[in-house]
Write an enzyme that holds these catalytic residues in place. Structure first.
Site, mmCIF file in Angstrom:
data_model
loop_
_atom_site.group_PDB
_atom_site.id
_atom_site.type_symbol
_atom_site.label_atom_id
_atom_site.label_comp_id
_atom_site.label_asym_id
_atom_site.label_seq_id
_atom_site.Cartn_x
_atom_site.Cartn_y
_atom_site.Cartn_z
ATOM 1 N N GLU A 101 0.810 -1.214 0.000
ATOM 2 C CA GLU A 101 0.000 0.000 0.000
ATOM 3 C C GLU A 101 0.844 1.266 0.000
ATOM 4 O O GLU A 101 0.566 2.212 -0.741
ATOM 5 C CB GLU A 101 -0.996 0.012 1.177
ATOM 6 C CG GLU A 101 -0.395 -0.031 2.557
ATOM 7 C CD GLU A 101 -0.203 -1.441 3.090
ATOM 8 O OE1 GLU A 101 -0.106 -1.590 4.311
ATOM 9 O OE2 GLU A 101 -0.141 -2.386 2.274
ATOM 10 N N HIS B 81 -6.618 -10.042 2.547
ATOM 11 C CA HIS B 81 -7.289 -10.086 3.851
ATOM 12 C C HIS B 81 -8.602 -10.868 3.822
ATOM 13 O O HIS B 81 -8.844 -11.713 4.691
ATOM 14 C CB HIS B 81 -7.539 -8.660 4.368
ATOM 15 C CG HIS B 81 -6.313 -7.990 4.879
ATOM 16 N ND1 HIS B 81 -5.448 -7.299 4.058
ATOM 17 C CD2 HIS B 81 -5.795 -7.903 6.136
ATOM 18 C CE1 HIS B 81 -4.457 -6.820 4.782
ATOM 19 N NE2 HIS B 81 -4.633 -7.163 6.040
#
Length: 284
Positions: free
Chosen positions: A139, A159
């Site tokens: 990210e 995730h």
């Protein structure tokens, strides 16, 4: 710096210098600075970086130290060897979050929150990421001003596949860069985005052979450094403005939902049964 506040302001308290904070964070980052350009190389024992809770806790403070040092005028962020980052093979979460003490849960949430918030708000100079291979937690690489990647680098948010909401920043970055509809599919299906597709979709700026990756980043950094300091500062703030707005408006919502669901599910993350279901991902 041409202007040294210590020469003019009685009682001036200088920020820590590179030699001091590089020693503090040496277990996680190897730092090299030349002519105002700071190279930050993630590592673990000199090899590819392994993400741990201790490292997760160190990241926010590290970004603040780097941002506080006026000698850092352009940043290059990269990994070690042929991988950007990997998870701790012993597992980050040996027991469900619901079994943790409240203060432990709060610390985990705070670390994840500040990791992204500090990167976006504490760094006021141009940033270049050189993603040197596959790995998790890209990210802050994709949220850098410019992102180069090796041909085998990939970008995904695992995730949901592993049993947790995607709240720590990767999903937010994907939503911003490729749009909410496309990001939703890649998050639900746990699909990896290879480097060539990431280039086509605007996640990264260029795909380069691994041997050329860091050299290209340094070439761009030197080009940037030729411009006036005010110009560099203002340009970074213009180019990163959308990330500041995104973090302010959405990131707290994402992170709070991730932590709430992890506690309420009373399951281990990653869930071994869901990890074993990797074959099902191939149908997508």
């Amino acid at each position: 710096m041409t202007f040294n506040p210590a020469d003019h302001w009685n009682g001036y308290l200088a920020p820590r210098g590179l030699e001091e904070y590089s020693a503090t964070y040496a277990d996680f980052f190897q730092l090299k600075r030349e002519d105002g350009i700071l190279e930050i190389r993630l590592h673990t024992d000199g090899g590819p970086y392994v993400h741990t809770h201790a490292a997760h806790n160190a990241w926010p403070r590290f970004w603040q130290e780097v941002g506080n040092d006026p000698e850092n005028q352009v940043l290059i962020i990269t990994g070690t060897g042929d991988r950007w980052m990997t998870g701790d093979p012993r597992g980050m979460n040996p027991k469900p979050a619901s079994d943790l003490e409240p203060d432990h849960i709060q610390q985990r949430m705070y670390d994840g929150w500040k990791l992204i918030e500090s990167f976006v708000n504490s760094i006021d100079v141009p940033t270049i990421a050189a993603v040197n291979g596959p790995g998790v937690h890209t990210e802050f690489a994709t949220m850098s001003d410019v992102t180069f990647a090796a041909p085998d680098a990939d970008f995904m948010d695992p995730h949901f596949w592993l049993g947790s909401p995607p709240g720590d920043g990767q999903a937010m970055a994907l939503q911003s860069l490729i749009g909410p509809k496309r990001a939703a599919y890649y998050i639900y299906a746990a699909k990896s985005i290879p480097a060539d597709t990431a280039l086509e979709w605007g996640i990264i700026n260029d795909v380069l052979p691994r041997a050329e990756l860091l050299g290209r980043a340094w070439d761009l950094a030197r080009f940037i450094m030729k411009r006036p300091r005010y110009t560099r500062w203002a340009t970074h703030n213009i180019l990163s403005r959308h990330w500041k707005k995104t973090v302010a408006e959405d990131f707290g919502f994402h992170m709070a939902h991730q932590m709430l669901a992890n506690v309420a599910s009373k399951s281990v993350v990653p869930n071994p049964e869901l990890v074993a279901d990797s074959e099902a991902r191939k149908m997508f």
